[in-house]
Design an enzyme around this catalytic site. Structure first.
Site, PDB file in Angstrom:
ATOM      1  N   GLU A   1      -8.164  -3.359   6.890  1.00 46.30           N
ATOM      2  CA  GLU A   1      -7.822  -2.777   8.202  1.00 46.30           C
ATOM      3  C   GLU A   1      -8.795  -2.121   8.776  1.00 46.30           C
ATOM      4  O   GLU A   1      -8.550  -1.490   9.913  1.00 46.30           O
ATOM      5  CB  GLU A   1      -6.645  -1.569   7.643  1.00 46.30           C
ATOM      6  CG  GLU A   1      -5.280  -2.450   7.103  1.00 46.30           C
ATOM      7  CD  GLU A   1      -4.255  -1.248   6.618  1.00 46.30           C
ATOM      8  OE1 GLU A   1      -4.499  -0.144   6.372  1.00 46.30           O
ATOM      9  OE2 GLU A   1      -3.372  -1.520   6.548  1.00 46.30           O
TER      10      GLU A   1
ATOM     11  N   TRP B   1       3.535  -4.673   1.238  1.00 44.07           N
ATOM     12  CA  TRP B   1       3.310  -6.246   0.796  1.00 44.07           C
ATOM     13  C   TRP B   1       2.886  -5.823  -0.678  1.00 44.07           C
ATOM     14  O   TRP B   1       2.731  -6.602  -1.372  1.00 44.07           O
ATOM     15  CB  TRP B   1       2.326  -6.842   1.635  1.00 44.07           C
ATOM     16  CG  TRP B   1       1.017  -6.294   1.928  1.00 44.07           C
ATOM     17  CD1 TRP B   1       0.659  -4.969   2.073  1.00 44.07           C
ATOM     18  CD2 TRP B   1      -0.234  -6.915   1.229  1.00 44.07           C
ATOM     19  NE1 TRP B   1      -0.770  -4.873   1.965  1.00 44.07           N
ATOM     20  CE2 TRP B   1      -1.295  -6.028   1.459  1.00 44.07           C
ATOM     21  CE3 TRP B   1      -0.637  -8.231   0.702  1.00 44.07           C
ATOM     22  CZ2 TRP B   1      -2.589  -6.209   1.021  1.00 44.07           C
ATOM     23  CZ3 TRP B   1      -2.063  -8.562   0.472  1.00 44.07           C
ATOM     24  CH2 TRP B   1      -3.003  -7.467   0.611  1.00 44.07           C
ATOM     25  N   ASP B   2       2.565  -4.658  -0.914  1.00 46.08           N
ATOM     26  CA  ASP B   2       2.036  -4.205  -2.189  1.00 46.08           C
ATOM     27  C   ASP B   2       2.732  -4.977  -3.286  1.00 46.08           C
ATOM     28  O   ASP B   2       2.158  -5.277  -4.469  1.00 46.08           O
ATOM     29  CB  ASP B   2       1.902  -2.666  -2.307  1.00 46.08           C
ATOM     30  CG  ASP B   2       1.082  -1.953  -1.143  1.00 46.08           C
ATOM     31  OD1 ASP B   2       1.100  -2.485  -0.460  1.00 46.08           O
ATOM     32  OD2 ASP B   2       0.704  -0.813  -1.513  1.00 46.08           O
TER      33      ASP B   2
HETATM   34  C1  BGC Z   1      -3.571  -0.645   2.675  1.00 40.26           C
HETATM   35  C2  BGC Z   1      -2.627  -1.471   2.739  1.00 40.26           C
HETATM   36  C3  BGC Z   1      -1.549  -1.191   1.899  1.00 40.26           C
HETATM   37  C4  BGC Z   1      -1.127   0.243   2.287  1.00 40.26           C
HETATM   38  C5  BGC Z   1      -0.005   0.907   1.321  1.00 40.26           C
HETATM   39  C6  BGC Z   1      -3.305   0.597   3.076  1.00 40.26           C
HETATM   40  O1  BGC Z   1      -4.198   1.692   2.918  1.00 40.26           O
HETATM   41  O2  BGC Z   1      -4.610  -1.055   3.689  1.00 40.26           O
HETATM   42  O3  BGC Z   1      -2.931  -2.976   2.304  1.00 40.26           O
HETATM   43  O4  BGC Z   1      -0.372  -1.979   2.122  1.00 40.26           O
HETATM   44  O5  BGC Z   1      -2.089   1.096   2.150  1.00 40.26           O
HETATM   45  O6  BGC Z   1      -0.500   0.762  -0.108  1.00 40.26           O
END
Ligand code: BGC
Length: 773
Positions: free
Chosen positions: A488, A357-358
């Site tokens: 997360e 989603w980045d």
């Molecule tokens: C973040 C996510 C992100 C992913 C890739 C994770 O550490 O919590 O939001 O999509 O890294 O950058």
């Protein structure tokens, strides 16, 4: 945090060999050209801490999932961008001893990533165990002019002896991914050949069948005169090389030029691969190293002219933003709509090089403003083309009737992530994909995109949300259970405010999109609704959900609650944590993290950032003041959002602190993980922190708004944005703001709320005194 790199406005410089940080340097000093990318591994052998990495865009391997306990719905594999043939290698033997910096006394070491001209240089003196001393200087680049090509100049001068130097420039396809799930090698050899001064090797990925031919040509000079020495071709399994021995004279430089190409079956038919590779190399040899380097420098200078941000008065901040822009431009050029932007770009293996989603939440705004509109559009189309897979993905989880759940991580549209709390629960990602459509149209005015692709994607996403919520008799509201928000550090929560909010917004926007298409492109609408079996009843259901969605809040504190029960947690602040406990994800047990109130990254604040216009400033402030002190920013995606909100709220000090943190995240290794690769996607967030944060840039009702402020240390800053055919250069300085219209189209815009028209090719000066305090 580590600060061993020098502050320099145009370069990243390591003075002195920091062996202990070598893997960090390999990430930071990476090179790329959108087509392939190379970690800053040494050309000569190195047996110290290192992670080899040459990555080729779009070439991946589906590595069979490995989990402790299988759960229904897990994907079969994790798509990995592969470590491909090592094209930079030059093995060197000096008077019979293998040249390996790990076993040498190294002095005068200097490594420079020259961002202005796009090359990596290295120089040092080394004393081998046999007492021989040499001086080495190298320069290499991945060409952005011909993106199949890389070139190396490797110069070595004996200091205290004259004697034999054996060079073995090679291509080694017998490589591995460090993160391979089953310690398996992902490539099979297809063909190889060697001649005098050149070598080619073609490998094929297991399962996915991508073929990559890597080729090289080399020649040597001494005192700028070609060396005539006999060349010995060498071949073994997945390895081709040439060996040549020269007599090195004391204080005389021997230079090896190595031209290499990586070409893949993504861009050439497999039957033509070897010849395409030979052709690319022949062109390079014909031009010669100096000409190629000059073209590279010119091309980078032109790129900078489009996308540079200039900060006067603060070299560390300047270096930070340039590093971010440089890495973004090295990673994704927007030329190829099959490609996307992995969180680590071409700088490491972590995250598989796949799409998150980045891209939508962070990268789209950068490309919208700094590149042709086509680039952001390509990023949207990438998801459109994967809609069927998103529908299949949702079906696997039990959703129906065209509901689409885009994957958390993907390469070809299929889900790759395999942790239940993320794969099944971190569904907010679906919202970001819808938001990017909105963002794109808001910026470009290209509403026609809705009819072409947008409305179909939005309907799939809205359908998912409408099935994912459930009616709660107890609350008399719709609720969403068992999710993971952007934070997360908390899983399986009920009613994550951000997810509920974006879900409801998606349904609203999908209704709008369908209505828009029905009014503006009735034929397309009719075809679309019959294709996707859409009935107005669905929109009625969406409306009912929108009107009755539950949003947790704490009325007393005046804040939205991250999720149900957030206030049951022990409320401690980040400032009360001992430094030795940070980063929490490396110091605390997962269980302790989950129970704590600490937030990994912007969550409620992510929502307020996306939808700031829907909230009054006091609401934004109360939420920011509440959540900011509880956020540990252990995702690189976090500080930029906080920087933008802090800037909006006039908190200049914190905006600046977050800016430094986001822009220097990898340079200073804030999160102690840069050795895995750089945080490429968050680099677009850094750009936003300057342009939307300090520059106050917003697009509302088809017009540009700016409200710049200058962090105390800075004398001025400037950036360029393209907007609906116009090219604007905004320079904020202590006395005011200068808006330069570098295009042939007049633009009406707002600075500090006041309207100005900037004629084509002219400039408007807004004095600080003209604006309200
Ligand atoms: C973040 C996510 C992100 C992913 C890739 C994770 O550490 O919590 O939001 O999509 O890294 O950058």
């Amino acid at each position: 945090m580590k600060q061993y790199l020098e502050v320099n406005e145009w370069s990243i410089v390591e003075n002195g060999f920091h062996r202990e940080h070598n893997k960090i340097s390999e990430s930071v000093f990476s090179l790329g050209n959108g087509r392939f990318g190379q970690r800053a591994n040494f050309e000569e052998d190195f047996t110290g801490e290192t992670m080899l990495g040459n990555y080729i865009a779009g070439v991946y391997y589906p590595d069979k999932t490995r989990v402790g306990w299988w759960k229904n719905g897990y994907p079969e594999y994790f798509a990995k961008v592969l470590n491909a043939t090592n094209w930079i290698g030059i093995k060197i033997e000096i008077e019979g001893e293998n040249f390996d910096l790990e076993h040498c006394e190294v002095s005068n070491f200097r490594r420079e990533l020259n961002m202005r001209e796009g090359f990596l240089a290295r120089s040092f003196n080394a004393k081998l165990k046999n007492g021989k001393e040499v001086k080495v200087s190298t320069l290499r680049f991945c060409s952005i002019v011909n993106d199949d090509l890389g070139a190396i100049r490797y110069a070595i001068t004996p200091i205290n002896f004259s004697g034999t130097v054996k060079f073995t420039p090679y291509l080694d396809g017998d490589i591995k991914n460090q993160d391979a799930n089953y310690d398996e090698k992902f490539w099979e050899q297809i063909s190889k050949e060697t001649g005098e001064g050149n070598a080619y090797i073609t490998l094929k990925t297991k399962k996915t069948g991508f073929e990559v031919c890597t080729g090289m040509h080399f020649h040597l000079t001494q005192n700028s005169i070609p060396v005539n020495a006999s060349i010995q071709p060498i071949e073994r399994e997945k390895f081709v090389a040439n060996e040549v021995v020269v007599n090195g004279k004391q204080n005389e430089e021997t230079v090896l030029y190595k031209y290499a190409a990586n070409v893949s079956s993504l861009n050439y038919s497999s039957t033509d691969l070897v010849s395409a590779c030979k052709k690319a190399i022949a062109v390079a040899v014909e031009k010669g190293f100096d000409q190629l380097l000059k073209e590279q420098a010119d091309a980078w200078v032109a790129k900078w002219d489009e996308s540079d941000i200039v900060i006067e008065g603060d070299a560390a901040a300047q270096q930070g933003i340039r590093f971010n822009i440089f890495q973004l431009n090295q990673t994704y050029t927007g030329e190829d709509e099959r490609l996307n932007i992995g969180p680590k770009g071409f700088t490491g293996e972590k995250y598989g090089g796949s799409t998150y989603w980045d891209t939508e939440a962070y990268c789209v705004p950068f490309y919208l403003a700094t590149a042709d509109q086509r680039v952001a559009r390509n990023l949207l189309l990438y998801r459109y083309k994967q809609l069927d897979r998103a529908i299949e993905n949702a079906e696997k989880l039990g959703f129906k009737d065209g509901a689409a759940l885009y994957p958390m991580v993907t390469m070809n549209g299929e889900e790759c992530h395999n942790e239940w709390e993320i794969t099944f629960e971190e569904i907010h990602r679906n919202g970001a994909i819808a938001y990017a459509i909105y963002d794109y149209i808001r910026y470009t005015g290209d509403e026609a995109y809705l009819a072409e692709a947008g409305a179909e994607v939005l309907t799939g996403i809205a359908r998912f949300w409408s099935q994912r919520v459930n009616w709660s008799e107890a609350r008399h509201k719709y609720v969403m259970l068992g999710v993971t928000g952007p934070n997360e550090y908390e899983n399986n929560v009920n009613n994550n405010w951000y997810t509920n909010y974006i879900a409801s917004w998606c349904m609203e926007y999908a209704s709008y999109a369908l209505k828009y298409v029905s009014e503006h492109a009735p034929d397309t609408y009719n075809a679309l609704i019959s294709k996707i079996n859409f009935t107005p009843k669905e929109a009625e259901k969406w409306e009912h959900i929108i009107d009755n969605m539950y949003f947790p809040e704490d009325k007393e504190l005046g804040v939205f609650l991250q999720q149900d029960g957030y206030m049951d947690k022990e409320q401690i602040l980040v400032q009360d944590l001992p430094a030795s406990d940070r980063p929490l994800n490396q110091k605390w047990s997962w269980d302790r993290i989950l129970r704590s109130c600490f937030i990994k990254q912007a969550d409620v604040l992510q929502g307020l950032f996306f939808f700031e216009d829907r909230f009054d400033t006091e609401t934004l402030r109360r939420n920011f003041d509440f959540y900011e002190p509880r956020t540990v920013h252990e995702s690189s995606l976090s500080p930029c959002v906080h920087a933008i909100l802090a800037a909006k709220l006039g908190d200049e000090k914190r905006a600046y602190e977050f800016y430094l943190r986001t822009s220097r995240l990898d340079l200073d290794d804030y999160n102690n993980d840069t050795e895995d690769g750089c945080h490429t996607t968050s680099m677009a967030g850094t750009w936003m922190a300057v342009v939307q944060g300090f520059g106050g840039m917003r697009v509302k009702d088809g017009q540009m708004y700016f409200a710049p402020f200058i962090p105390g240390k800075w004398a001025s800053f400037s950036f360029k944005v393209g907007f609906r055919g116009a090219l604007l250069k905004i320079k904020a300085h202590k006395a005011g703001v200068t808006i330069q219209n570098q295009s042939d189209k007049a633009v009406t815009l707002f600075v500090y709320g006041q309207e100005y028209t900037v004629a084509a090719g002219s400039e408007v000066e807004v004095k600080k005194t003209e604006v309200h305090a």
